[in-house]
Every structure is written in C-alpha cells, then in structure tokens.
Design an enzyme around this catalytic site. Structure first.
Site, PDB file in Angstrom:
ATOM      1  N   TYR A 123       8.570   5.180  -1.376  1.00 28.71           N
ATOM      2  CA  TYR A 123       8.465   3.831  -1.930  1.00 28.71           C
ATOM      3  C   TYR A 123       9.658   3.379  -2.779  1.00 28.71           C
ATOM      4  O   TYR A 123       9.720   2.216  -3.165  1.00 28.71           O
ATOM      5  CB  TYR A 123       7.164   3.707  -2.734  1.00 28.71           C
ATOM      6  CG  TYR A 123       5.953   3.780  -1.825  1.00 28.71           C
ATOM      7  CD1 TYR A 123       5.545   2.662  -1.109  1.00 28.71           C
ATOM      8  CD2 TYR A 123       5.255   4.970  -1.655  1.00 28.71           C
ATOM      9  CE1 TYR A 123       4.460   2.728  -0.251  1.00 28.71           C
ATOM     10  CE2 TYR A 123       4.162   5.040  -0.794  1.00 28.71           C
ATOM     11  CZ  TYR A 123       3.781   3.920  -0.093  1.00 28.71           C
ATOM     12  OH  TYR A 123       2.716   3.987   0.756  1.00 28.71           O
ATOM     13  N   PHE A 409      -6.302   5.725  -6.968  1.00 25.88           N
ATOM     14  CA  PHE A 409      -6.989   4.597  -6.330  1.00 25.88           C
ATOM     15  C   PHE A 409      -6.508   4.439  -4.898  1.00 25.88           C
ATOM     16  O   PHE A 409      -6.704   3.451  -4.262  1.00 25.88           O
ATOM     17  CB  PHE A 409      -6.772   3.299  -7.135  1.00 25.88           C
ATOM     18  CG  PHE A 409      -5.327   3.003  -7.477  1.00 25.88           C
ATOM     19  CD1 PHE A 409      -4.529   2.324  -6.567  1.00 25.88           C
ATOM     20  CD2 PHE A 409      -4.776   3.407  -8.679  1.00 25.88           C
ATOM     21  CE1 PHE A 409      -3.206   2.037  -6.869  1.00 25.88           C
ATOM     22  CE2 PHE A 409      -3.446   3.115  -8.991  1.00 25.88           C
ATOM     23  CZ  PHE A 409      -2.660   2.437  -8.083  1.00 25.88           C
TER      24      PHE A 409
END
Length: 409
Positions: A123, A409
């Site tokens: 990322y 998450f």
C-alpha cells in the site's frame, strides 16, 4: 481486459465475500464470522470488479472515527476486504479500486483513510504510511513477577460471561479512546467483534472468558481471554491467550495484569497486540523473559491534507511550510503552511518557499505521532530545506503516548 467496477449491491455480497475468502487462501470462515462481517459491511461504501458475471476484485470502506493527537475523533475510511482474484493479478484491478476508493473518500469529506495490511509492501505506492506499531509478547509467568502500585488490592475482580460484561467493557474502552491516537471509536454493531469466538478456531483453548475489575461497583478495567491447558512430565504449562484488555487507572491496570499472570495451571501469557509503550513492561521483574516483538499496525493515508492537519493538535508550537508530493491524490500536491500548537492549527496553500519536503506517505506515517519526521529524514525520506525546521516539526508532530490500533477490521 473488459471489467466492470461498481458499487456493491447487497444481493451480491455472498459472491463478493466468497472471492475475498478465495483470495485469502480459500478456507471458508466460520458462520459466526461471516454473519458478523456481512452485518458490518457498508455496501454503499464497497466496490467490486466483475469480469462478466464473476467477481474478481473486492474493496470496502467502513465509516470510522479515529483518535488523533489532542484527543479529537476524525472521520476516517476504514479500508477493508481488499482482494484480487489470482486470475486477474497484474492487470490494474487493485489500482482501479484504490483510485475509485480514494476519490470517494475525498468526496465523502473524510480526511483520512486507514487500513491493516496483509502484506505491508502493497500500500505504500498508494500513499499509505505505517502510522502505528503493535507489540507482541509471551510472558513466562514461572519466572516473571509483577510489582504493582499502591491501591491495586482495593480493586475487586469478578468473572463474568463475556456477553453479560460487554456493555461494561465497551464503556471502559470508549473512555480510553481519546487518550491514545490510533484508536477507533466503536459504532453500534462493533461491540460484537471482541466477542467473536468460533469454536473451530480455538485450537484447543477454552471458550472466551472475561474478568471485570471494579471499584465501588463500577467497572474500571477488563480483560477478554481464553486458557489453553497443557501438561508436561514436570507439571502444568498452560497458556493464557489475551484477546483484549483495558483499564482506567494504574491500580486497575495492574490488578488485571496480576490476575492474568496468576491463573492456576498456566505458565505463559500470550499477548498478541498491545501498544509499544504498554506499561506492563515496567511492572515485570524480567522483561527479557517476555519475548517482545514489534510489527506494523495501522497504515494511514492523508486524503484531504489541510483538513487532516487541522484536525489534530501539536505537542509544541510549529510554523512550517511543507512541500508535499502526492501523485495518486494530486489535490494534496504543493506547498502548505502549517501553523499550530496544543490548542489547534491552521493549514493553507502558500507560495512561500518550502522548509521541509516529503511525500504524502511519510506525512501519513508521522501523522499520529508514532514515527518522527527526524527518523524519516534519517532514511532520506524527508528533506530539510530551512535549518531548524526538521527539529521544530518533528517535536510538534509527536505524541506523549504511542499511537495504537487495538483491533483489526
């Protein structure tokens, strides 16, 4: 390649999530996990890439508020459930989803995007920097003793069924959020996540257990954990597996840790995710017997630069011109004057000469105060133009406590 990138329709969720499971190894999740993630998925904030009638890419974004230095809660998109089918790798599917997602986040008026990475290398090219780190440990309780502060014996401990203790645990957690950058204010529904305990993934351990620490009948701390009994010819050598814990003051904190380290028949406490400055390290008699390890935690991306920098406060007064490069979100590129202190900040475009230059990735890494600009400069990732600007900004961007993401998450 002809594909269709579109917002997820609720009726497509099963196939969409099935593609995610396939990309992460093909092992189907337990029914309880799958049902929870389906309930939490915000379809209107999720996208899929379809090749004909086959889903080949997934990406979602939860609606979060993230704690930042100064105690504020800033809207942030929680990037999640990102996958690409193995048949469609290296074809621009991931880039197209990241492009769409960041455009959407900016349009939604959310200054930040955050994620946890299955592979940290992925990322950075999209502007995400590693903003928090997490500590893992295995405490050898046969050899380690705890020294506890005054008042610890005044804290009462009570075993409670996790479901019955949930409201009390969530109340403690909510009070802790503003005090440490990187924590997520849990929205309704997210209280189910700490209680998730599918029998198929316990690996011989007990069902989830909960201890509440109370003072005058009020919950001031808690721990969610399980125990895995094991035996050797020399006797018991079981393991306590800590899942989550929190406490509101040093005595309650010490009482919870003393309990975890003193459970009968157990000789190890496994700690999967705690802040790197967690105070138990100062309670133990021998930190070398705790097998400390550190890894990346929250990856943060500044989406709306002025809004993000104005949303936090600064540890020391700062007045600096930042020249920021952001090829993926060009609206952030340029020179920005940041002026702030412990009370607030302003950030606006300027034609004044740059005093520090950096990319948006480094800005994201430093944003929560866990990575110093000076450290990044030492790696050649931040360049000082005006002498003294680096020390000034590095101090100002700091945090009194290490930022930390308590759960994924």
């Amino acid at each position: 390649m002809t594909t269709d990138l579109r917002v997820l329709r609720p009726a497509e969720w099963d196939e969409w999530y099935g593609q995610l499971e396939l990309a992460f190894g093909g092992v189907l999740e337990a029914r309880q996990e799958r049902e929870l993630w389906q309930a939490l998925t915000e379809c209107e904030r999720s996208v899929g890439v379809w090749d004909g009638d086959v889903c080949v890419g997934t990406a979602g974004a939860f609606t979060f508020r993230l704690s930042v230095p100064g105690g504020g809660l800033v809207p942030a998109a929680g990037v999640t459930m990102v996958s690409v089918a193995p048949t469609h790798r290296r074809r621009g599917v991931l880039t197209s989803m990241m492009r769409r997602q960041l455009d959407d986040v900016f349009a939604w008026g959310e200054p930040l995007a955050v994620l946890t990475a299955s592979e940290p290398v992925i990322y950075g090219r999209f502007g995400y920097g590693v903003a928090t780190r997490q500590m893992r440990a295995e405490i050898d309780t046969n050899r380690v003793r705890l020294s506890v502060p005054p008042g610890t014996d005044d804290v009462a401990l009570r075993l409670v069924a996790p479901s019955e203790a949930s409201a009390a645990c969530e109340a403690v957690y909510a009070r802790l959020v503003p005090g440490r950058p990187g924590m997520l204010a849990r929205r309704p529904g997210w209280e189910r996540l700490p209680l998730l305990d599918p029998p198929g993934v316990r690996d011989g351990a007990s069902a989830l257990q909960c201890v509440l620490a109370e003072r005058d009948g009020e919950a001031v701390g808690y721990a969610l954990y399980s125990t895995k009994p094991e035996w050797s010819p020399a006797g018991p050598q079981g393991t306590v597996r800590l899942r989550h814990m929190g406490a509101l003051d040093p005595a309650a904190y010490a009482a919870v840790w003393r309990f975890l380290c003193g459970i009968d028949l157990m000789s190890t406490v496994q700690v999967p995710n705690r802040p790197v400055d967690d105070a138990w390290q100062h309670l133990v008699s021998d930190v070398r017997r705790c097998d400390l390890r550190v890894q990346d935690g929250l990856h943060l991306r500044v989406v709306d630069l002025p809004a993000a920098l104005e949303a936090r406060t600064y540890l020391a007064p700062v007045d600096v011109v930042l020249e920021v490069e952001d090829s993926f979100c060009p609206w952030n590129t340029g020179r920005w004057r940041l002026s702030g202190d412990a009370k607030g900040a302003t950030c606006s475009r300027t034609d004044d000469p740059a005093e520090l230059t950096l990319s948006v990735r480094e800005l994201g890494a430093a944003y929560l105060g866990g990575v110093s600009l000076a450290s990044l400069a030492g790696a050649g990732l931040v360049r000082e133009v005006r002498h003294g600007a680096l020390a000034e900004a590095s101090l100002a961007f700091g945090s009194p406590v290490a930022p930390w993401l308590p759960h994924g998450f």
